[in-house]
Design a protein around this motif. Structure first.
Motif, PDB file in Angstrom:
ATOM      1  N   GLU A  98       1.367   6.986  -6.670  1.00  0.00           N
ATOM      2  CA  GLU A  98       0.129   7.749  -6.921  1.00  0.00           C
ATOM      3  C   GLU A  98      -0.999   6.853  -7.410  1.00  0.00           C
ATOM      4  O   GLU A  98      -1.863   7.285  -8.175  1.00  0.00           O
ATOM      5  CB  GLU A  98       0.393   8.882  -7.918  1.00  0.00           C
ATOM      6  CG  GLU A  98       1.384   9.913  -7.407  1.00  0.00           C
ATOM      7  CD  GLU A  98       1.592  11.045  -8.407  1.00  0.00           C
ATOM      8  OE1 GLU A  98       0.976  10.973  -9.493  1.00  0.00           O
ATOM      9  OE2 GLU A  98       2.350  11.969  -8.101  1.00  0.00           O
ATOM     10  N   GLY A 120       0.827  -1.219   0.000  1.00  0.00           N
ATOM     11  CA  GLY A 120       0.000   0.000   0.000  1.00  0.00           C
ATOM     12  C   GLY A 120       0.850   1.253   0.000  1.00  0.00           C
ATOM     13  O   GLY A 120       0.537   2.237  -0.709  1.00  0.00           O
ATOM     14  N   ASN A 121       1.952   1.286   0.782  1.00  0.00           N
ATOM     15  CA  ASN A 121       2.851   2.438   0.760  1.00  0.00           C
ATOM     16  C   ASN A 121       3.501   2.611  -0.597  1.00  0.00           C
ATOM     17  O   ASN A 121       3.691   3.745  -1.080  1.00  0.00           O
ATOM     18  CB  ASN A 121       3.932   2.276   1.831  1.00  0.00           C
ATOM     19  CG  ASN A 121       3.385   2.438   3.236  1.00  0.00           C
ATOM     20  OD1 ASN A 121       2.353   3.112   3.440  1.00  0.00           O
ATOM     21  ND2 ASN A 121       4.041   1.828   4.224  1.00  0.00           N
ATOM     22  N   MET A 159      -6.596  11.779  -0.465  1.00  0.00           N
ATOM     23  CA  MET A 159      -6.013  12.039  -1.776  1.00  0.00           C
ATOM     24  C   MET A 159      -7.047  11.928  -2.890  1.00  0.00           C
ATOM     25  O   MET A 159      -6.836  12.488  -3.975  1.00  0.00           O
ATOM     26  CB  MET A 159      -4.868  11.049  -2.025  1.00  0.00           C
ATOM     27  CG  MET A 159      -3.711  11.183  -1.042  1.00  0.00           C
ATOM     28  SD  MET A 159      -3.023  12.852  -0.947  1.00  0.00           S
ATOM     29  CE  MET A 159      -2.387  13.068  -2.597  1.00  0.00           C
ATOM     30  N   ASN A 193      -2.856   5.650   7.358  1.00  0.00           N
ATOM     31  CA  ASN A 193      -2.581   5.702   5.919  1.00  0.00           C
ATOM     32  C   ASN A 193      -3.842   5.461   5.092  1.00  0.00           C
ATOM     33  O   ASN A 193      -3.969   5.970   3.965  1.00  0.00           O
ATOM     34  CB  ASN A 193      -1.537   4.650   5.570  1.00  0.00           C
ATOM     35  CG  ASN A 193      -0.147   5.021   6.065  1.00  0.00           C
ATOM     36  OD1 ASN A 193       0.023   6.034   6.735  1.00  0.00           O
ATOM     37  ND2 ASN A 193       0.850   4.189   5.748  1.00  0.00           N
ATOM     38  N   TYR A 221      -3.749   5.671  -5.700  1.00  0.00           N
ATOM     39  CA  TYR A 221      -4.395   5.836  -4.395  1.00  0.00           C
ATOM     40  C   TYR A 221      -5.522   4.818  -4.185  1.00  0.00           C
ATOM     41  O   TYR A 221      -5.718   4.330  -3.067  1.00  0.00           O
ATOM     42  CB  TYR A 221      -4.917   7.262  -4.263  1.00  0.00           C
ATOM     43  CG  TYR A 221      -3.841   8.300  -4.422  1.00  0.00           C
ATOM     44  CD1 TYR A 221      -2.769   8.361  -3.529  1.00  0.00           C
ATOM     45  CD2 TYR A 221      -3.874   9.231  -5.474  1.00  0.00           C
ATOM     46  CE1 TYR A 221      -1.766   9.311  -3.685  1.00  0.00           C
ATOM     47  CE2 TYR A 221      -2.878  10.182  -5.625  1.00  0.00           C
ATOM     48  CZ  TYR A 221      -1.828  10.216  -4.727  1.00  0.00           C
ATOM     49  OH  TYR A 221      -0.840  11.141  -4.887  1.00  0.00           O
ATOM     50  N   PRO A 256       2.264  10.344   5.145  1.00  0.00           N
ATOM     51  CA  PRO A 256       1.976   8.921   5.457  1.00  0.00           C
ATOM     52  C   PRO A 256       3.043   8.337   6.397  1.00  0.00           C
ATOM     53  O   PRO A 256       4.169   8.834   6.469  1.00  0.00           O
ATOM     54  CB  PRO A 256       2.017   8.256   4.083  1.00  0.00           C
ATOM     55  CG  PRO A 256       2.950   9.099   3.285  1.00  0.00           C
ATOM     56  CD  PRO A 256       2.756  10.526   3.749  1.00  0.00           C
ATOM     57  N   TYR A 264       0.977   4.038  -2.908  1.00  0.00           N
ATOM     58  CA  TYR A 264       0.729   5.453  -2.577  1.00  0.00           C
ATOM     59  C   TYR A 264       1.816   6.336  -3.172  1.00  0.00           C
ATOM     60  O   TYR A 264       1.524   7.415  -3.735  1.00  0.00           O
ATOM     61  CB  TYR A 264       0.663   5.624  -1.052  1.00  0.00           C
ATOM     62  CG  TYR A 264       0.436   7.055  -0.620  1.00  0.00           C
ATOM     63  CD1 TYR A 264      -0.855   7.577  -0.538  1.00  0.00           C
ATOM     64  CD2 TYR A 264       1.517   7.887  -0.304  1.00  0.00           C
ATOM     65  CE1 TYR A 264      -1.066   8.892  -0.148  1.00  0.00           C
ATOM     66  CE2 TYR A 264       1.312   9.192   0.087  1.00  0.00           C
ATOM     67  CZ  TYR A 264       0.020   9.690   0.164  1.00  0.00           C
ATOM     68  OH  TYR A 264      -0.186  11.007   0.547  1.00  0.00           O
ATOM     69  N   LYS A 265       3.084   5.892  -3.061  1.00  0.00           N
ATOM     70  CA  LYS A 265       4.166   6.679  -3.642  1.00  0.00           C
ATOM     71  C   LYS A 265       4.075   6.708  -5.157  1.00  0.00           C
ATOM     72  O   LYS A 265       4.519   7.683  -5.790  1.00  0.00           O
ATOM     73  CB  LYS A 265       5.513   6.096  -3.216  1.00  0.00           C
ATOM     74  CG  LYS A 265       5.849   6.334  -1.744  1.00  0.00           C
ATOM     75  CD  LYS A 265       7.248   5.830  -1.427  1.00  0.00           C
ATOM     76  CE  LYS A 265       7.609   6.114   0.020  1.00  0.00           C
ATOM     77  NZ  LYS A 265       8.987   5.673   0.341  1.00  0.00           N
ATOM     78  N   ALA A 268      -3.930   1.543  -3.389  1.00  0.00           N
ATOM     79  CA  ALA A 268      -3.366   1.633  -2.044  1.00  0.00           C
ATOM     80  C   ALA A 268      -4.471   1.552  -1.006  1.00  0.00           C
ATOM     81  O   ALA A 268      -4.296   0.962   0.068  1.00  0.00           O
ATOM     82  CB  ALA A 268      -2.567   2.924  -1.889  1.00  0.00           C
ATOM     83  N   LEU A 269      -5.666   2.150  -1.335  1.00  0.00           N
ATOM     84  CA  LEU A 269      -6.797   2.118  -0.420  1.00  0.00           C
ATOM     85  C   LEU A 269      -7.243   0.678  -0.150  1.00  0.00           C
ATOM     86  O   LEU A 269      -7.526   0.300   0.995  1.00  0.00           O
ATOM     87  CB  LEU A 269      -7.951   2.938  -1.025  1.00  0.00           C
ATOM     88  CG  LEU A 269      -9.195   3.144  -0.154  1.00  0.00           C
ATOM     89  CD1 LEU A 269      -8.869   4.009   1.036  1.00  0.00           C
ATOM     90  CD2 LEU A 269     -10.313   3.797  -0.965  1.00  0.00           C
ATOM     91  N   SER A 280      -5.297   7.993   2.169  1.00  0.00           N
ATOM     92  CA  SER A 280      -5.673   7.592   0.811  1.00  0.00           C
ATOM     93  C   SER A 280      -7.040   8.168   0.440  1.00  0.00           C
ATOM     94  O   SER A 280      -7.264   8.574  -0.721  1.00  0.00           O
ATOM     95  CB  SER A 280      -5.684   6.061   0.713  1.00  0.00           C
ATOM     96  OG  SER A 280      -4.410   5.530   0.987  1.00  0.00           O
TER      97      SER A 280
END
Length: 493
Positions: A85, A78-79, A133, A126, A87, A174, A82-83, A90-91, A130
């Motif tokens: 993009e 997930g991280n 974002m 985190n 999202y 995050p 997220y990096k 990652a959610l 998400s």
């Protein structure tokens, strides 16, 4: 790749990572074939540190495929998303990581080799970011308020800061996985990879060679010829030459030629001297003792009857001499018709007969007259506990002075016809066998013979061994080394 090689490379990669040599550690991990979920997680963490987001995502995918319940792998992926993009993806990973917590406040991975505790507050933090974002502020606020219920320590104040940032419609950072945290192999398993010398080095303790320090293995030497044993009469056999005597008094020797004895000792007299001194043997030692110190030892009646080969005396009384059956039709023994005589002869058949058997020892048995040869053989074999196949019966005929073998039922009927006074004497002996192979003794009780020797069987020890006599020697031998002696071999041994 073997498990030993896998653990060795795993330990080398962790050692390089501890020294922050990320590329060396990554190359070492890449050399492992069929890596486990933990190793794939370590590879993904190294790619994430180096900024290789695509490679990190693939490594975390492999880790999750190998272990679908590894929550920290979903958190790390997930991280990574997220990096990158991503999202919404990652959610989903943060939501799955929270579900794998199963309502617990944290998961401690120390037992699995990872010194890290994944808390529910971190995952929800985190997850809320998400939602922020993708501009879902209300859901983010609900998730942060839910994270407050899992707050345990003061270091979880980041949850309060995130709630305040959402109220102000501001972004927040995050929570990242700590640098240098990897799944490590167990120390005990790594320690067992090293070769250990449990035996140590050999050391010469004693040697017939002066200053001998050689502790290795000598080359094969040709076997030394076995010495031919010399057949020498043992000294113990001398004890059988003399008669046993009992020592009456204690005797203390005055020189080396005399023998020390105590009262009650049993000695064997070897020589009776004319000077009132006797040569005796005691405990394999020979010496002189005064002759008036000795008393001849006579065996008692109980000792003579205690031999295993001699049966106990019969407890029943001896049979009386049978009398003829009185015939009421005969007026007097002086006047008798021929027909009456025949009738008396038919009526005076005895009901039992005493059979005396000469074998290893003599015994007497009472049998019914007219027994068949097989029945008589069975009675004798049960009496002496021997096999019928190795026994031969014979008797002395009135017409012949030598023993006549009983070889058939007709011969047995002839034997019964010659019985007088209800007495019958039978001689028994074991059959003779011929040796099939040479047999060399391996114990003092064995009987040595060569192929073709005639052996007289004396007794049956068990199913595999017999006792016999050959060339004046007596001993035991295997059944498989002999065969029954045929009539032709008996005539021409």
């Amino acid at each position: 790749m073997s498990l030993t090689d896998t653990i060795r490379l795993w330990d080398e990669a962790i050692t390089a990572a501890d020294q922050r040599e990320w590329m060396t550690a990554l190359d070492t991990f890449a050399a492992i074939q069929e890596p486990s979920s933990k190793i794939c997680f370590n590879i993904g963490s190294l790619h994430l540190l180096l900024g290789h987001l695509g490679e990190a995502e693939k490594a975390f995918d492999k880790s999750i495929c190998r272990d679908e319940h590894l929550a920290v792998a979903f958190f790390q992926r997930g991280n990574t998303l997220y990096k990158n993009e991503k999202y919404e993806e990652a959610l989903r990973d943060f939501t799955e990581a929270f579900n794998l917590l199963r309502g617990n406040q944290l998961i401690d991975y120390n037992q699995l080799g990872l010194r890290y505790k994944l808390s529910a507050c971190q995952v929800l933090h985190n997850l809320a970011l998400s939602h922020v974002m993708i501009q879902e502020w209300d859901k983010a606020e609900q998730i942060v308020k839910k994270a407050l219920t899992f707050k345990m320590e003061a270091k979880h104040n980041f949850v309060d800061q995130a709630l305040e940032a959402i109220w102000n419609r501001e972004l927040f950072q995050p929570l990242q996985f700590p640098v240098g945290k990897f799944f490590r192999p167990k120390k005990k398993i790594v320690a067992q990879l090293e070769k250990q010398d449990f035996l140590g080095e050999a050391m010469v303790v004693a040697s017939i060679i002066d200053k001998d320090a050689f502790s290795g293995f000598a080359p094969l030497q040709p076997p030394a010829p076995e010495p031919v044993p010399q057949q020498k009469a043992p000294e113990k056999l001398k004890t059988l030459e003399g008669k046993p005597h009992r020592v009456l008094f204690n005797f203390i020797p005055n020189n080396e030629m005399e023998l020390e004895l105590k009262s009650g000792n049993i000695v064997f007299l070897l020589q009776w001297g004319h000077d009132n001194w006797a040569t005796v043997m005691f405990n394999n030692k020979t010496g002189l003792v005064p002759s008036n110190y000795l008393e001849l030892l006579e065996p008692t009646k109980e000792e003579r009857l205690s031999s295993p080969d001699i049966p106990a005396p019969p407890r029943t009384t001896a049979p009386e001499k049978p009398l003829g059956v009185k015939d009421e039709n005969v007026p007097s023994p002086g006047v008798m018709e021929p027909s009456k005589k025949i009738q008396r002869k038919n009526c005076t058949l005895p009901k039992s007969c005493i059979v005396k058997i000469h074998f290893k020892y003599s015994v007497a048995v009472r049998v019914k007259p007219g027994l068949l040869l097989s029945e008589m053989m069975g009675v004798i074999c049960r009496k002496f506990n021997v096999s019928e196949k190795r026994l031969e019966l014979s008797y002395k005929s009135q017409a012949e002075s030598e023993l006549v073998p009983i070889t058939s039922e007709n011969k047995m009927k002839e034997v019964w016809s010659e019985v007088s006074n209800q007495r019958l004497v039978i001689w028994c002996k074991f059959l003779e066998v011929v040796a099939l192979y040479d047999y060399i003794v391996s114990a003092p009780v064995d009987l040595s013979f060569q192929e073709g020797d005639i052996i007289q069987v004396l007794a049956q020890v068990n199913d595999n061994w017999l006792e016999g006599q050959c060339k004046g020697n007596t001993g035991i031998f295997p059944v498989t080394f002999i065969k029954e002696l045929s009539e032709a071999e008996t005539k021409n041994p």
